[in-house]
Motif scaffolding. Sequence first.
Motif, PDB file in Angstrom:
ATOM      1  N   GLU A  15       0.844  -1.194   0.000  1.00 46.59           N
ATOM      2  CA  GLU A  15       0.000   0.000   0.000  1.00 46.59           C
ATOM      3  C   GLU A  15       0.877   1.240   0.000  1.00 46.59           C
ATOM      4  O   GLU A  15       1.805   1.352   0.800  1.00 46.59           O
ATOM      5  CB  GLU A  15      -0.886   0.008   1.254  1.00 46.59           C
ATOM      6  N   ARG A  16       0.597   2.161  -0.889  1.00 47.53           N
ATOM      7  CA  ARG A  16       1.226   3.480  -0.821  1.00 47.53           C
ATOM      8  C   ARG A  16       0.245   4.368  -0.071  1.00 47.53           C
ATOM      9  O   ARG A  16      -0.905   4.509  -0.464  1.00 47.53           O
ATOM     10  CB  ARG A  16       1.523   4.053  -2.199  1.00 47.53           C
ATOM     11  N   VAL A  17       0.685   4.961   1.033  1.00 45.54           N
ATOM     12  CA  VAL A  17      -0.179   5.768   1.886  1.00 45.54           C
ATOM     13  C   VAL A  17      -0.261   7.182   1.302  1.00 45.54           C
ATOM     14  O   VAL A  17       0.441   8.097   1.721  1.00 45.54           O
ATOM     15  CB  VAL A  17       0.310   5.773   3.352  1.00 45.54           C
ATOM     16  N   LEU A  18      -1.131   7.321   0.300  1.00 47.80           N
ATOM     17  CA  LEU A  18      -1.306   8.583  -0.425  1.00 47.80           C
ATOM     18  C   LEU A  18      -2.246   9.527   0.320  1.00 47.80           C
ATOM     19  O   LEU A  18      -3.081   9.086   1.109  1.00 47.80           O
ATOM     20  CB  LEU A  18      -1.881   8.297  -1.812  1.00 47.80           C
ATOM     21  N   PRO A 108       9.017   7.338  22.920  1.00 50.85           N
ATOM     22  CA  PRO A 108       9.945   7.983  21.982  1.00 50.85           C
ATOM     23  C   PRO A 108      10.972   7.037  21.355  1.00 50.85           C
ATOM     24  O   PRO A 108      11.615   7.393  20.376  1.00 50.85           O
ATOM     25  CB  PRO A 108      10.636   9.062  22.820  1.00 50.85           C
ATOM     26  N   ARG A 109      11.101   5.828  21.876  1.00 53.18           N
ATOM     27  CA  ARG A 109      12.029   4.861  21.281  1.00 53.18           C
ATOM     28  C   ARG A 109      11.418   4.128  20.092  1.00 53.18           C
ATOM     29  O   ARG A 109      12.104   3.420  19.373  1.00 53.18           O
ATOM     30  CB  ARG A 109      12.459   3.833  22.332  1.00 53.18           C
ATOM     31  N   ALA A 110      10.117   4.281  19.875  1.00 54.15           N
ATOM     32  CA  ALA A 110       9.410   3.559  18.812  1.00 54.15           C
ATOM     33  C   ALA A 110       9.820   4.065  17.433  1.00 54.15           C
ATOM     34  O   ALA A 110      10.212   5.224  17.267  1.00 54.15           O
ATOM     35  CB  ALA A 110       7.904   3.720  18.988  1.00 54.15           C
ATOM     36  N   HIS A 111       9.701   3.186  16.453  1.00 55.40           N
ATOM     37  CA  HIS A 111       9.902   3.576  15.052  1.00 55.40           C
ATOM     38  C   HIS A 111       8.522   3.981  14.529  1.00 55.40           C
ATOM     39  O   HIS A 111       7.625   3.142  14.423  1.00 55.40           O
ATOM     40  CB  HIS A 111      10.472   2.420  14.237  1.00 55.40           C
ATOM     41  N   VAL A 112       8.348   5.258  14.241  1.00 61.08           N
ATOM     42  CA  VAL A 112       7.034   5.795  13.887  1.00 61.08           C
ATOM     43  C   VAL A 112       7.076   6.383  12.480  1.00 61.08           C
ATOM     44  O   VAL A 112       7.904   7.241  12.182  1.00 61.08           O
ATOM     45  CB  VAL A 112       6.600   6.875  14.903  1.00 61.08           C
ATOM     46  N   VAL A 113       6.167   5.909  11.627  1.00 60.30           N
ATOM     47  CA  VAL A 113       5.986   6.458  10.288  1.00 60.30           C
ATOM     48  C   VAL A 113       4.487   6.711  10.132  1.00 60.30           C
ATOM     49  O   VAL A 113       3.734   5.816   9.792  1.00 60.30           O
ATOM     50  CB  VAL A 113       6.498   5.514   9.185  1.00 60.30           C
ATOM     51  N   LEU A 114       4.079   7.934  10.453  1.00 62.30           N
ATOM     52  CA  LEU A 114       2.669   8.307  10.398  1.00 62.30           C
ATOM     53  C   LEU A 114       2.465   9.434   9.403  1.00 62.30           C
ATOM     54  O   LEU A 114       3.330  10.288   9.239  1.00 62.30           O
ATOM     55  CB  LEU A 114       2.174   8.758  11.771  1.00 62.30           C
ATOM     56  N   ARG A 115       1.314   9.427   8.776  1.00 64.46           N
ATOM     57  CA  ARG A 115       0.900  10.509   7.898  1.00 64.46           C
ATOM     58  C   ARG A 115      -0.452  11.007   8.387  1.00 64.46           C
ATOM     59  O   ARG A 115      -1.367  10.206   8.637  1.00 64.46           O
ATOM     60  CB  ARG A 115       0.795  10.041   6.439  1.00 64.46           C
ATOM     61  N   ALA A 116      -0.600  12.302   8.511  1.00 65.55           N
ATOM     62  CA  ALA A 116      -1.831  12.897   9.038  1.00 65.55           C
ATOM     63  C   ALA A 116      -3.039  12.527   8.198  1.00 65.55           C
ATOM     64  O   ALA A 116      -4.150  12.418   8.709  1.00 65.55           O
ATOM     65  CB  ALA A 116      -1.687  14.416   9.112  1.00 65.55           C
ATOM     66  N   TRP A 117      -2.833  12.322   6.906  1.00 68.19           N
ATOM     67  CA  TRP A 117      -3.963  12.032   6.027  1.00 68.19           C
ATOM     68  C   TRP A 117      -4.456  10.590   6.130  1.00 68.19           C
ATOM     69  O   TRP A 117      -5.471  10.244   5.557  1.00 68.19           O
ATOM     70  CB  TRP A 117      -3.631  12.377   4.584  1.00 68.19           C
TER      71      TRP A 117
END
Length: 155
Positions: A15-18, A108-117
Motif C-alpha cells: 500500500e502506498r499511503v497517499l 519515543p524509542r518507537a519507530h514511527v511512520v505516520l501521515r496525518a492524512w
Amino acid sequence: MHDDVSRPVRSAYSERVLPGPLGWFLTVAAGGVMAAVFYPVSTALALAAGVVTFVAAVVFALRTSPLVRVADDELWVGEAHIPLALLASPRALDREQTRHETGPGYDPRAHVVLRAWAGTAVRVEVVDPADPTPYWLVSTRQPERLAAAIGAGSR
C-alpha cells in the motif's frame, strides 16, 4: 550468481499511503494560488507558475507517501525494513487508538511512520532483545489487512 537477484519478490501486502481527497485538492489549490499571484504581472507567467507549483506539490505528495509492504518475510515502510520473525502482536488501530498511541501512549524509542492524512495505523511489537526499539507504529488505510499480513508472516 546471486540467488536473491533472480528470486521473485513475494508480496503479501502492499500500500502506498497517499493523501486523501483534501490533500489532492490542496495541490490544485496551491497551483491556483500561485497563478493568481502572478496573474497581474503576466498571464503566461501566471500559467507557468501555477503549473510548476501544482507539479511540485504532486511530487511532494508522492515523495512523502511511504510504501508499506509485507514482502519476502519482511515488513517494509519506506526504506526501513525488519524481518517478520522479529515482530509479534500486530494490532490494527482505529483513529482514536492511533491518537492515543501518538499522545499519552507514545514511546519515543518507537519507530514511527505516520501521515496525518491516514488516520489509522498498525502497532507491532519488536521482539529482538538486541533492538532498543519497542515497536513500530505505521500509518495505513487498511489496518486490519496489514496486521493480518504481518501476523501471518511472523508465525
